[in-house]
Write a protein that holds these residues in place. Sequence first.
Motif, PDB file in Angstrom:
ATOM      1  N   ASP A  55       7.819   4.614   6.780  1.00 27.68           N
ATOM      2  CA  ASP A  55       7.564   6.031   6.471  1.00 27.68           C
ATOM      3  C   ASP A  55       6.176   6.453   6.962  1.00 27.68           C
ATOM      4  O   ASP A  55       5.728   7.566   6.712  1.00 27.68           O
ATOM      5  CB  ASP A  55       7.750   6.342   4.986  1.00 27.68           C
ATOM      6  CG  ASP A  55       6.823   5.549   4.078  1.00 27.68           C
ATOM      7  OD1 ASP A  55       5.871   4.921   4.596  1.00 27.68           O
ATOM      8  OD2 ASP A  55       7.039   5.546   2.846  1.00 27.68           O
ATOM      9  N   VAL A  56       5.506   5.558   7.687  1.00 29.16           N
ATOM     10  CA  VAL A  56       4.189   5.861   8.238  1.00 29.16           C
ATOM     11  C   VAL A  56       4.349   6.704   9.501  1.00 29.16           C
ATOM     12  O   VAL A  56       5.224   6.450  10.324  1.00 29.16           O
ATOM     13  CB  VAL A  56       3.423   4.565   8.578  1.00 29.16           C
ATOM     14  CG1 VAL A  56       2.032   4.890   9.125  1.00 29.16           C
ATOM     15  CG2 VAL A  56       3.316   3.669   7.346  1.00 29.16           C
ATOM     16  N   CYS A  57       3.510   7.725   9.650  1.00 31.99           N
ATOM     17  CA  CYS A  57       3.500   8.523  10.871  1.00 31.99           C
ATOM     18  C   CYS A  57       2.057   8.869  11.220  1.00 31.99           C
ATOM     19  O   CYS A  57       1.224   9.065  10.326  1.00 31.99           O
ATOM     20  CB  CYS A  57       4.316   9.809  10.699  1.00 31.99           C
ATOM     21  SG  CYS A  57       4.523  10.718  12.268  1.00 31.99           S
ATOM     22  N   PRO A 114       2.989  -0.953   1.416  1.00 26.00           N
ATOM     23  CA  PRO A 114       4.445  -0.750   1.351  1.00 26.00           C
ATOM     24  C   PRO A 114       5.198  -1.921   1.955  1.00 26.00           C
ATOM     25  O   PRO A 114       4.742  -2.554   2.909  1.00 26.00           O
ATOM     26  CB  PRO A 114       4.654   0.529   2.163  1.00 26.00           C
ATOM     27  CG  PRO A 114       3.454   0.630   3.047  1.00 26.00           C
ATOM     28  CD  PRO A 114       2.334   0.018   2.284  1.00 26.00           C
ATOM     29  N   SER A 115       6.353  -2.208   1.382  1.00 23.91           N
ATOM     30  CA  SER A 115       7.184  -3.311   1.852  1.00 23.91           C
ATOM     31  C   SER A 115       8.414  -2.739   2.540  1.00 23.91           C
ATOM     32  O   SER A 115       9.393  -2.382   1.890  1.00 23.91           O
ATOM     33  CB  SER A 115       7.596  -4.195   0.668  1.00 23.91           C
ATOM     34  OG  SER A 115       8.507  -5.181   1.088  1.00 23.91           O
ATOM     35  N   PHE A 116       8.340  -2.622   3.869  1.00 19.20           N
ATOM     36  CA  PHE A 116       9.455  -2.071   4.617  1.00 19.20           C
ATOM     37  C   PHE A 116      10.460  -3.170   4.958  1.00 19.20           C
ATOM     38  O   PHE A 116      10.151  -4.363   4.896  1.00 19.20           O
ATOM     39  CB  PHE A 116       8.946  -1.383   5.885  1.00 19.20           C
ATOM     40  CG  PHE A 116       7.974  -0.266   5.622  1.00 19.20           C
ATOM     41  CD1 PHE A 116       8.261   0.713   4.686  1.00 19.20           C
ATOM     42  CD2 PHE A 116       6.760  -0.201   6.296  1.00 19.20           C
ATOM     43  CE1 PHE A 116       7.370   1.747   4.434  1.00 19.20           C
ATOM     44  CE2 PHE A 116       5.856   0.826   6.048  1.00 19.20           C
ATOM     45  CZ  PHE A 116       6.163   1.801   5.112  1.00 19.20           C
ATOM     46  N   LEU A 117      11.651  -2.768   5.311  1.00 22.20           N
ATOM     47  CA  LEU A 117      12.710  -3.713   5.638  1.00 22.20           C
ATOM     48  C   LEU A 117      12.257  -4.713   6.703  1.00 22.20           C
ATOM     49  O   LEU A 117      11.651  -4.339   7.705  1.00 22.20           O
ATOM     50  CB  LEU A 117      13.948  -2.955   6.139  1.00 22.20           C
ATOM     51  CG  LEU A 117      14.706  -2.116   5.116  1.00 22.20           C
ATOM     52  CD1 LEU A 117      15.744  -1.252   5.819  1.00 22.20           C
ATOM     53  CD2 LEU A 117      15.380  -3.001   4.063  1.00 22.20           C
ATOM     54  N   ILE A 169      19.711   4.854   5.575  1.00 20.33           N
ATOM     55  CA  ILE A 169      19.046   3.788   4.846  1.00 20.33           C
ATOM     56  C   ILE A 169      17.547   4.043   4.952  1.00 20.33           C
ATOM     57  O   ILE A 169      17.011   4.227   6.046  1.00 20.33           O
ATOM     58  CB  ILE A 169      19.375   2.397   5.429  1.00 20.33           C
ATOM     59  CG1 ILE A 169      20.877   2.111   5.354  1.00 20.33           C
ATOM     60  CG2 ILE A 169      18.579   1.308   4.710  1.00 20.33           C
ATOM     61  CD1 ILE A 169      21.419   1.934   3.948  1.00 20.33           C
ATOM     62  N   SER A 170      16.865   4.064   3.807  1.00 16.07           N
ATOM     63  CA  SER A 170      15.429   4.314   3.812  1.00 16.07           C
ATOM     64  C   SER A 170      14.673   3.054   4.210  1.00 16.07           C
ATOM     65  O   SER A 170      15.222   1.940   4.243  1.00 16.07           O
ATOM     66  CB  SER A 170      14.965   4.767   2.422  1.00 16.07           C
ATOM     67  OG  SER A 170      15.008   3.682   1.511  1.00 16.07           O
ATOM     68  N   ALA A 171      13.395   3.231   4.483  1.00 11.51           N
ATOM     69  CA  ALA A 171      12.561   2.118   4.942  1.00 11.51           C
ATOM     70  C   ALA A 171      12.394   1.037   3.885  1.00 11.51           C
ATOM     71  O   ALA A 171      12.024  -0.096   4.205  1.00 11.51           O
ATOM     72  CB  ALA A 171      11.192   2.645   5.362  1.00 11.51           C
TER      73      ALA A 171
END
Length: 329
Positions: free
Chosen positions: A22-24, A44-47, A265-267
Amino acid sequence: MANQFEDNFHRKFYYLRLSVTDVCNFKCTYCLPDGYQPAERKKPSFLTLDEIKRVTGAFADCGTTKVRITGGEPSLRRDFTDIIGTVASQPGISKVATTTNGYRMAKHVGEWRDAGLTHINVSVDSLDPKMFYQITGENMFHQVMTGIDAAFEAGFEQVKINTVLLKDLNSQELPKFLDWIKTRPIQLRFIELMQTGEMNDLFNKHHVSGISIRNHLIANGWLLKIRSNNDGPAQVFCHPDYEGEIGLIMPYEKDFCQSCNRLRISANGKLHLCLFGDHGVDLRDLLEADDQRGELIDRIQGGLQQKAVGHFLDDGNTGMTPHLASIGG
């Protein structure tokens, strides 16, 4: 192959939008005007790659043929090329797409294509460098344009350009955009500004309906193309005198949801049944091991039974749209 994912309204789902971060790094006025703000102080813990492999494999088992890798800005992931390769390696996935702000394309788009990327969308909200900066908060217009050229050089037959329509900002640029795509294989996609709970003033000031553009196109000889079952929501128009195409995405139009064929599917591993839905179905605990696939498929199919017939934008329900970056809007 397991049963095709299907909801209670007999809509089948051939298309998965997979957010990997979700980082931009842009600050677009309609999405992240204050820039990326982490929701929590902890990292954050992304997939992970393994989790991405398991979730896309489950979707492929159930008839999904297209995966779009989104963000935030997905190319900010250091393993982005590996993510593309992981998704492309799933049997049954024939289209691997991404949506990017384009700032890393000039350097990396060739390796993305080699890894298995088949389609690419680039956000370009203006062809005027000053307006581009005003809308995105970044002075990267020329880098993005160079990246689009690099995509064609790498072998992409078409590049899709996403442009959010903004009254009194870029809405007057239609002639310039049409001239740009006359001799280029670009599908220019005008997206209606969506109302979010946090930016009502922006919506009221800058929303413009895509219907006026559609009427202009039809009056000038543009023809509507037929959609395939894993295409996105755009109404696509072509013209015999233009190499490029025009797509219109109009979420406020009646029956917009009738042909819905995509899930998100979200991050962080939640299934979102609709961009405008309020809640997600957590899948993370079923992405830990390969032998959980049956349970994973059952949970996704169970969640689908809660999918509504349509969004409720006209009723002022904006759902998850204040968090577009986190679910790959």
